[in-house]
Design a protein around this motif. Structure first.
Motif, PDB file in Angstrom:
ATOM      1  N   GLU A  52       0.832  -1.198   0.000  1.00 41.12           N
ATOM      2  CA  GLU A  52       0.000   0.000   0.000  1.00 41.12           C
ATOM      3  C   GLU A  52       0.869   1.251   0.000  1.00 41.12           C
ATOM      4  OE1 GLU A  52      -3.184   1.362   3.195  1.00 41.12           O
ATOM      5  OE2 GLU A  52      -3.827  -0.478   2.180  1.00 41.12           O
ATOM      6  N   LEU A  56       0.873   4.099  -2.937  1.00 41.43           N
ATOM      7  CA  LEU A  56       0.628   5.516  -2.671  1.00 41.43           C
ATOM      8  C   LEU A  56       1.809   6.368  -3.104  1.00 41.43           C
ATOM      9  CD1 LEU A  56      -1.306   7.605  -1.505  1.00 41.43           C
ATOM     10  CD2 LEU A  56      -0.262   7.238   0.735  1.00 41.43           C
ATOM     11  N   GLN A  59       1.396   7.127  -6.649  1.00 39.91           N
ATOM     12  CA  GLN A  59       0.286   8.041  -6.920  1.00 39.91           C
ATOM     13  C   GLN A  59       0.571   9.459  -6.428  1.00 39.91           C
ATOM     14  OE1 GLN A  59      -2.474   6.882  -8.622  1.00 39.91           O
ATOM     15  NE2 GLN A  59      -1.307   4.959  -8.729  1.00 39.91           N
ATOM     16  N   ALA A  64       2.589  10.078   0.548  1.00 38.35           N
ATOM     17  CA  ALA A  64       3.226   8.886   1.099  1.00 38.35           C
ATOM     18  C   ALA A  64       4.290   9.253   2.121  1.00 38.35           C
ATOM     19  CB  ALA A  64       3.830   8.058  -0.029  1.00 38.35           C
ATOM     20  N   ILE A 137      -7.572   3.380   2.105  1.00 44.08           N
ATOM     21  CA  ILE A 137      -6.132   3.267   1.824  1.00 44.08           C
ATOM     22  C   ILE A 137      -5.242   3.445   3.051  1.00 44.08           C
ATOM     23  CG2 ILE A 137      -6.379   3.957  -0.580  1.00 44.08           C
ATOM     24  CD1 ILE A 137      -5.463   6.754   0.204  1.00 44.08           C
TER      25      ILE A 137
END
Length: 401
Positions: A52, A56, A59, A64, A137
């Motif tokens: 995860e 992130l 993205q 993050a 998330i």
């Protein structure tokens, strides 16, 4: 940080008789708003799992990086001296709204290996408030659901009955990031807030809480009581918890039918001079404004760091400014027993690694004396002790407070 020798070692060394440690030098004039404690930001945050976190970072690298921290379980934070925590709360009246997060599907679509099950006990299916940072998330928490977090606080509190009051900041989460298709949270309405208050009262009895009604007393408004110095004494507040609301935007909803917070559990993040004003957030200052508000009697929460920025460079400027400002609640992602992993190992603690100190702005001259032997908790095996000549000038006290 100082060495915390064991109680037996201190006694056998003859530094002080047992009666000296058990002594309580409580001053009935010392008020709850005349101290300063360390708190943690997003205290429940268990961190992002590996895949995860990678997803992130692809993205949104900045997001993050800002989430690259995690905390110990609540009881371990309290053992380390933290006296203010923050819990992000999502309403889930029917249960199951967050039981099937979209994060794992996003990870799979990115070709990354699956992370461990974020909810192996199926707690997300149960009706009631949930604790997490971002739905879908970033849902992993060291305590889940909200009522379980409260039970953990109460269990520690009952085992340490003379502790400095624990301040619990509650952030009611609503809305979803516009750039991601995430589960839409349930809105907080007056009835949902009624349920939140009821859930808190189902865990803590009236005698274990400090509420707006307790502070208002006979004054017409809570703000009048604050300006008149009507916070409870520290001695009377020991062993209790006090709930604070994070966002100002939901204040009108929480106040609906409860003028000046009558009958409510949480203190709102208000505006100075408003009828409900007692607690204010000034997360980044400025320090001069915080000091002015502290002198007026308000309880202030400030942040010593945020988004891992200060921790990565060991920048202590904001930390030191907020500590000097007199903000009673100093919130960090890095308390003393959870230092940052980057060079410098940034952390936040009070002088001499104390759990509480006299407020540098508004504490009375008797404060250092009255915190000197403030309490002893025989269930906690370590403590701080200094001779009179080597005591910190600001506040000499036992670490069990």
């Amino acid at each position: 940080m100082p060495i915390r020798p064991s109680l037996l070692a201190l006694l056998y060394a003859g530094l002080a008789p047992l009666s000296s440690f058990a002594q309580t030098a409580a001053d009935p004039a010392l008020k709850l708003n005349e101290i300063q404690v360390i708190g943690t930001h997003n205290s429940y945050h268990a961190g992002l799992p590996p895949s995860e976190a990678k997803w992130l970072a692809r993205q949104n690298p900045q997001a993050a990086a800002s989430l690259d921290y995690k905390h110990l379980p609540l009881a371990q934070q309290f053992d380390g001296g933290v006296r203010q925590i923050e819990l992000d709360v999502y309403a889930d009246t029917k249960g199951g709204r967050y039981a099937h997060p979209r994060g794992p599907a996003m990870v799979a679509a990115a070709g990354l290996p699956p992370d461990s099950d974020p909810d192996p006990a199926g707690l997300m299916a149960i009706p009631g408030f949930k604790v997490m940072h971002v739905q879908d998330i970033d849902q992993r928490s060291t305590c889940q659901p909200f009522i379980n977090c409260l039970l953990q606080v109460r269990t520690w509190s009952k085992a340490h009955p003379r502790h400095i009051p624990i301040f619990i900041l509650v952030e009611t989460k609503q809305g979803a990031p516009k750039n991601l298709k995430l589960t839409e949270p349930e809105p907080f309405t007056p009835s949902v807030f009624d349920a939140l208050d009821a859930e808190i009262r189902s865990v803590f009895s009236a005698s274990e809480l400090i509420t707006p009604d307790d502070v208002r007393g006979s004054y017409s408004t809570l703000n009048q009581a604050i300006l008149a110095g009507n916070w409870p004494t520290l001695d009377s507040a020991r062993g209790k918890v006090i709930f604070l609301m994070d966002q100002r935007a939901v204040t009108p909803v929480y106040l609906d039918g409860h003028p000046s917070l009558r009958g409510r559990v949480l203190f709102t993040n208000s505006v100075p001079g408003q009828p409900d004003a007692a607690f204010l957030e000034r997360n980044e200052g400025p320090a001069e404004e915080i000091a002015r508000l502290v002198r007026q009697g308000y309880l202030i929460r400030a942040r010593t760091d945020g988004d891992t920025k200060q921790a990565r460079t060991n920048d202590i400027s904001q930390r030191d400014a907020m500590m000097a400002s007199g903000a009673q609640l100093l919130s960090t992602d890095y308390p003393a027993n959870e230092p940052a992993r980057w060079p410098g190992h940034y952390f936040v603690s009070l002088p001499a690694d104390a759990d509480v100190r006299c407020n540098p702005i508004n504490a009375p001259s008797t404060c250092a004396r009255d915190l000197r032997l403030c309490c002893i908790d025989f269930l906690r095996p370590t403590m701080l002790w200094w001779s009179e000549g080597s005591a910190p000038t600001s506040c000499m006290q036992m670490s069990a407070c």
